[in-house]
Scaffold this active site. Structure first.
Site, PDB file in Angstrom:
ATOM      1  N   ASP A  32      -6.761   0.753   7.635  1.00 32.91           N
ATOM      2  CA  ASP A  32      -6.284   0.582   6.261  1.00 32.91           C
ATOM      3  C   ASP A  32      -6.771  -0.709   5.617  1.00 32.91           C
ATOM      4  OD1 ASP A  32      -4.917   2.956   6.349  1.00 32.91           O
ATOM      5  OD2 ASP A  32      -2.925   2.068   6.535  1.00 32.91           O
ATOM      6  N   LYS A  51       0.834  -1.198   0.000  1.00 31.52           N
ATOM      7  CA  LYS A  51       0.000   0.000   0.000  1.00 31.52           C
ATOM      8  C   LYS A  51       0.871   1.251   0.000  1.00 31.52           C
ATOM      9  CE  LYS A  51      -0.795   1.894   3.630  1.00 31.52           C
ATOM     10  NZ  LYS A  51      -0.213   3.070   4.364  1.00 31.52           N
TER      11      LYS A  51
END
Length: 282
Positions: free
Chosen positions: A140, A13
Protein backbone atom coordinates in the site's frame (compact mmCIF):
# COMPACT_ATOMS: atom_id res chain seq x y z
CA UNK A 1 22.77 20.09 4.04
CA UNK A 2 19.22 19.86 5.38
CA UNK A 3 16.19 22.08 5.29
CA UNK A 4 14.29 23.66 8.15
CA UNK A 5 12.18 21.63 10.56
CA UNK A 6 9.07 20.51 8.70
CA UNK A 7 5.99 18.33 8.96
CA UNK A 8 3.88 15.97 6.86
CA UNK A 9 0.61 14.04 7.23
CA UNK A 10 0.11 10.32 6.80
CA UNK A 11 -3.30 10.64 5.17
CA UNK A 12 -5.88 7.98 6.08
CA UNK A 13 -6.22 5.47 3.24
CA UNK A 14 -9.64 4.13 2.24
CA UNK A 15 -10.40 1.23 -0.09
CA UNK A 16 -13.62 2.28 -1.79
CA UNK A 17 -13.75 -1.21 -3.27
CA UNK A 18 -11.47 -4.23 -2.87
CA UNK A 19 -11.74 -7.28 -5.13
CA UNK A 20 -9.58 -10.29 -4.32
CA UNK A 21 -8.75 -12.32 -7.43
CA UNK A 22 -6.40 -15.22 -8.22
CA UNK A 23 -3.76 -16.59 -5.86
CA UNK A 24 -0.27 -15.96 -7.23
CA UNK A 25 2.74 -18.26 -7.26
CA UNK A 26 4.36 -16.08 -4.57
CA UNK A 27 1.49 -16.81 -2.17
CA UNK A 28 -0.12 -13.37 -2.46
CA UNK A 29 -3.42 -12.67 -4.17
CA UNK A 30 -3.97 -10.31 -7.07
CA UNK A 31 -6.29 -7.54 -5.99
CA UNK A 32 -8.19 -4.76 -7.71
CA UNK A 33 -8.93 -1.74 -5.55
CA UNK A 34 -9.82 1.93 -5.62
CA UNK A 35 -7.69 3.90 -3.20
CA UNK A 36 -8.99 7.17 -1.81
CA UNK A 37 -7.57 9.33 0.99
CA UNK A 38 -9.18 11.41 3.71
CA UNK A 39 -7.91 14.89 4.51
CA UNK A 40 -6.78 13.85 8.00
CA UNK A 41 -4.32 11.33 9.41
CA UNK A 42 -1.19 10.84 11.49
CA UNK A 43 1.26 13.71 11.92
CA UNK A 44 5.00 13.39 11.27
CA UNK A 45 7.56 16.09 12.01
CA UNK A 46 11.35 16.32 11.78
CA UNK A 47 14.17 18.33 13.31
CA UNK A 48 17.92 18.21 13.10
CA UNK A 49 19.80 15.32 14.73
CA UNK A 50 23.04 13.41 14.35
CA UNK A 51 21.26 10.12 13.60
CA UNK A 52 17.84 9.01 12.42
CA UNK A 53 15.57 8.55 15.44
CA UNK A 54 11.85 8.14 16.00
CA UNK A 55 9.64 9.23 18.89
CA UNK A 56 5.99 8.17 18.95
CA UNK A 57 3.17 9.93 20.78
CA UNK A 58 -0.55 10.48 20.28
CA UNK A 59 -3.76 8.66 21.22
CA UNK A 60 -2.77 5.45 19.39
CA UNK A 61 0.98 5.59 19.97
CA UNK A 62 1.24 3.50 23.11
CA UNK A 63 3.11 0.25 22.64
CA UNK A 64 4.22 0.91 19.06
CA UNK A 65 7.89 0.12 18.39
CA UNK A 66 10.08 3.10 17.55
CA UNK A 67 13.01 0.95 16.47
CA UNK A 68 14.19 -0.26 13.06
CA UNK A 69 11.10 -2.46 12.69
CA UNK A 70 8.85 0.61 12.37
CA UNK A 71 7.94 1.44 8.77
CA UNK A 72 8.82 5.10 9.32
CA UNK A 73 12.36 4.14 10.30
CA UNK A 74 12.60 1.67 7.43
CA UNK A 75 11.46 4.37 4.99
CA UNK A 76 14.01 6.83 6.36
CA UNK A 77 16.86 4.31 6.13
CA UNK A 78 15.84 3.25 2.62
CA UNK A 79 15.68 6.84 1.36
CA UNK A 80 19.01 7.74 2.97
CA UNK A 81 20.65 4.62 1.56
CA UNK A 82 19.33 5.22 -1.95
CA UNK A 83 20.66 8.77 -2.05
CA UNK A 84 23.80 8.59 0.06
CA UNK A 85 22.48 10.77 2.87
CA UNK A 86 24.88 10.89 5.82
CA UNK A 87 23.02 13.29 8.13
CA UNK A 88 20.35 12.44 10.69
CA UNK A 89 16.76 13.40 11.39
CA UNK A 90 14.80 13.32 14.64
CA UNK A 91 11.33 12.20 13.62
CA UNK A 92 8.22 12.49 15.80
CA UNK A 93 5.09 10.54 14.90
CA UNK A 94 1.77 11.74 16.30
CA UNK A 95 -0.32 8.57 15.98
CA UNK A 96 -3.91 9.75 15.52
CA UNK A 97 -5.29 6.82 13.49
CA UNK A 98 -6.18 3.44 15.02
CA UNK A 99 -3.59 0.70 14.55
CA UNK A 100 -4.27 -2.44 12.46
CA UNK A 101 -7.49 -0.89 11.23
CA UNK A 102 -7.55 -1.14 7.43
CA UNK A 103 -6.82 2.53 6.73
CA UNK A 104 -3.13 2.20 5.99
CA UNK A 105 -1.70 3.89 9.06
CA UNK A 106 1.76 2.32 8.87
CA UNK A 107 1.89 2.57 5.07
CA UNK A 108 0.71 6.17 5.11
CA UNK A 109 3.29 7.04 7.77
CA UNK A 110 6.07 5.46 5.70
CA UNK A 111 4.99 7.44 2.65
CA UNK A 112 4.85 10.62 4.75
CA UNK A 113 8.40 9.93 5.90
CA UNK A 114 9.55 9.61 2.28
CA UNK A 115 7.89 12.89 1.28
CA UNK A 116 9.07 14.72 4.39
CA UNK A 117 12.69 13.59 4.31
CA UNK A 118 12.87 14.06 0.55
CA UNK A 119 12.30 17.75 1.25
CA UNK A 120 14.19 17.98 4.51
CA UNK A 121 17.32 16.33 3.16
CA UNK A 122 16.90 18.32 -0.08
CA UNK A 123 17.05 15.18 -2.23
CA UNK A 124 14.41 16.39 -4.70
CA UNK A 125 13.48 12.89 -5.89
CA UNK A 126 10.31 12.70 -7.99
CA UNK A 127 7.28 10.55 -7.19
CA UNK A 128 8.49 7.76 -9.48
CA UNK A 129 11.71 7.44 -7.49
CA UNK A 130 9.87 7.66 -4.17
CA UNK A 131 7.37 5.00 -5.29
CA UNK A 132 10.23 2.67 -6.23
CA UNK A 133 11.48 2.87 -2.64
CA UNK A 134 7.92 2.68 -1.30
CA UNK A 135 7.32 -0.61 -3.14
CA UNK A 136 10.07 -2.24 -1.07
CA UNK A 137 8.26 -1.28 2.14
CA UNK A 138 4.75 -2.64 1.54
CA UNK A 139 2.01 -3.08 -1.06
CA UNK A 140 0.00 0.00 0.00
CA UNK A 141 2.95 2.38 0.44
CA UNK A 142 3.26 3.44 -3.24
CA UNK A 143 -0.39 4.55 -3.34
CA UNK A 144 0.18 6.54 -0.15
CA UNK A 145 3.05 8.52 -1.69
CA UNK A 146 0.64 10.54 -3.82
CA UNK A 147 -2.35 10.02 -1.50
CA UNK A 148 -5.02 10.82 -4.09
CA UNK A 149 -7.66 8.65 -5.77
CA UNK A 150 -6.08 5.82 -7.77
CA UNK A 151 -6.80 2.32 -8.94
CA UNK A 152 -4.45 -0.38 -7.66
CA UNK A 153 -3.84 -3.76 -9.28
CA UNK A 154 -1.32 -6.56 -8.70
CA UNK A 155 -0.90 -6.56 -4.94
CA UNK A 156 -1.93 -2.91 -4.99
CA UNK A 157 1.34 -1.47 -6.28
CA UNK A 158 0.32 -1.20 -9.96
CA UNK A 159 -1.26 2.24 -9.89
CA UNK A 160 -3.20 4.23 -12.44
CA UNK A 161 -5.19 7.44 -12.32
CA UNK A 162 -8.90 7.05 -12.90
CA UNK A 163 -10.70 9.33 -15.34
CA UNK A 164 -13.30 11.64 -13.87
CA UNK A 165 -12.45 11.70 -10.15
CA UNK A 166 -16.00 12.04 -8.86
CA UNK A 167 -15.12 11.33 -5.22
CA UNK A 168 -12.59 14.12 -4.54
CA UNK A 169 -14.15 16.53 -2.08
CA UNK A 170 -16.86 14.08 -0.98
CA UNK A 171 -17.59 14.15 2.73
CA UNK A 172 -16.43 10.98 4.50
CA UNK A 173 -16.91 9.49 7.94
CA UNK A 174 -14.60 6.77 9.26
CA UNK A 175 -15.70 4.62 12.20
CA UNK A 176 -13.75 1.94 14.03
CA UNK A 177 -15.28 -0.18 16.83
CA UNK A 178 -12.02 -0.24 18.78
CA UNK A 179 -10.96 -3.72 17.72
CA UNK A 180 -7.60 -4.17 15.95
CA UNK A 181 -7.76 -6.78 13.21
CA UNK A 182 -4.69 -8.30 11.54
CA UNK A 183 -4.75 -8.80 7.78
CA UNK A 184 -3.51 -12.42 7.81
CA UNK A 185 -6.44 -13.99 9.66
CA UNK A 186 -8.93 -12.05 7.51
CA UNK A 187 -7.40 -13.41 4.31
CA UNK A 188 -7.25 -16.89 5.86
CA UNK A 189 -10.99 -16.74 6.62
CA UNK A 190 -11.91 -15.53 3.11
CA UNK A 191 -13.83 -18.18 1.16
CA UNK A 192 -11.49 -18.02 -1.83
CA UNK A 193 -14.20 -17.39 -4.41
CA UNK A 194 -13.27 -15.04 -7.25
CA UNK A 195 -16.40 -12.95 -7.73
CA UNK A 196 -15.18 -11.02 -10.75
CA UNK A 197 -13.42 -7.89 -11.86
CA UNK A 198 -13.68 -4.36 -10.57
CA UNK A 199 -15.09 -2.00 -13.18
CA UNK A 200 -13.09 0.86 -14.66
CA UNK A 201 -14.46 4.36 -15.10
CA UNK A 202 -15.27 7.09 -12.58
CA UNK A 203 -14.35 5.86 -9.08
CA UNK A 204 -17.69 6.42 -7.35
CA UNK A 205 -19.64 4.48 -9.95
CA UNK A 206 -17.03 1.71 -9.98
CA UNK A 207 -17.07 1.53 -6.19
CA UNK A 208 -20.86 1.45 -5.98
CA UNK A 209 -20.86 -1.46 -8.45
CA UNK A 210 -18.05 -3.17 -6.58
CA UNK A 211 -17.54 -4.74 -3.17
CA UNK A 212 -14.99 -5.56 -0.48
CA UNK A 213 -14.32 -9.28 -0.75
CA UNK A 214 -12.77 -9.36 2.73
CA UNK A 215 -15.76 -7.82 4.48
CA UNK A 216 -17.62 -11.07 5.17
CA UNK A 217 -14.58 -12.82 6.63
CA UNK A 218 -13.70 -9.77 8.72
CA UNK A 219 -17.22 -9.64 10.15
CA UNK A 220 -16.98 -13.34 11.02
CA UNK A 221 -13.86 -12.61 13.05
CA UNK A 222 -15.06 -9.31 14.49
CA UNK A 223 -18.88 -9.08 14.58
CA UNK A 224 -18.65 -5.46 15.76
CA UNK A 225 -17.77 -4.55 12.17
CA UNK A 226 -21.23 -5.68 11.10
CA UNK A 227 -22.75 -3.45 13.75
CA UNK A 228 -20.72 -0.46 12.52
CA UNK A 229 -21.82 -1.09 8.93
CA UNK A 230 -25.47 -1.27 9.94
CA UNK A 231 -25.22 1.93 11.97
CA UNK A 232 -23.51 3.78 9.11
CA UNK A 233 -26.05 2.55 6.57
CA UNK A 234 -28.84 3.98 8.74
CA UNK A 235 -27.38 7.51 8.69
CA UNK A 236 -29.28 10.06 6.57
CA UNK A 237 -27.45 10.95 3.37
CA UNK A 238 -25.07 7.97 3.31
CA UNK A 239 -24.14 7.24 -0.33
CA UNK A 240 -21.69 4.36 0.03
CA UNK A 241 -21.07 2.30 3.17
CA UNK A 242 -18.32 -0.32 3.28
CA UNK A 243 -15.40 -1.70 5.27
CA UNK A 244 -11.95 -0.42 4.28
CA UNK A 245 -9.10 -2.84 3.57
CA UNK A 246 -9.12 -5.83 5.89
CA UNK A 247 -10.93 -3.87 8.62
CA UNK A 248 -11.96 -3.06 11.19
CA UNK A 249 -12.51 0.55 10.10
CA UNK A 250 -15.63 1.22 8.03
CA UNK A 251 -16.62 4.34 6.10
CA UNK A 252 -19.57 6.18 4.68
CA UNK A 253 -19.49 8.77 1.90
CA UNK A 254 -21.91 11.70 1.97
CA UNK A 255 -22.74 14.55 -0.39
CA UNK A 256 -22.54 17.18 2.35
CA UNK A 257 -20.26 17.92 5.28
CA UNK A 258 -23.37 18.56 7.40
CA UNK A 259 -24.62 15.00 6.87
CA UNK A 260 -21.22 13.50 7.74
CA UNK A 261 -20.87 15.66 10.84
CA UNK A 262 -24.43 14.87 11.97
CA UNK A 263 -23.71 11.16 11.55
CA UNK A 264 -20.49 11.50 13.54
CA UNK A 265 -22.33 13.26 16.38
CA UNK A 266 -25.11 10.68 16.44
CA UNK A 267 -22.68 7.76 16.45
CA UNK A 268 -20.49 9.33 19.13
CA UNK A 269 -23.53 9.76 21.37
CA UNK A 270 -24.82 6.21 20.81
CA UNK A 271 -21.41 4.45 20.78
CA UNK A 272 -18.96 6.47 22.87
CA UNK A 273 -16.37 3.67 22.77
CA UNK A 274 -16.02 3.82 19.00
CA UNK A 275 -13.47 5.97 17.17
CA UNK A 276 -14.95 8.25 14.51
CA UNK A 277 -13.49 10.99 12.32
CA UNK A 278 -15.14 13.08 9.62
CA UNK A 279 -13.58 15.04 6.78
CA UNK A 280 -13.37 15.07 3.00
CA UNK A 281 -11.64 12.93 0.39
CA UNK A 282 -8.53 14.61 -1.00
Amino acid sequence: MTGEAAAETGWAKINLALHVRRRRADGYHDIETIFAFADFGDGLSVRAADDVTLTIRGPFGEGLPADESNLVMRAARALAGAHGVRVGAALTLDKRLPVASGIGGGSADAAAALRLLNRYWEIDADDVALCAIAATLGADVPACVDSHTQRGDGVGEELRTLEGDDVRGKAVLLVNPGAPLATGPVFAAWDGIDRGALAFGPPLAAALAGRNDLQTSAVSLCPAIGTVLNVLAAQPGALLVRMSGSGATCFALFDTDADAEAAQSAIAAAHPGWWAAAGRLR
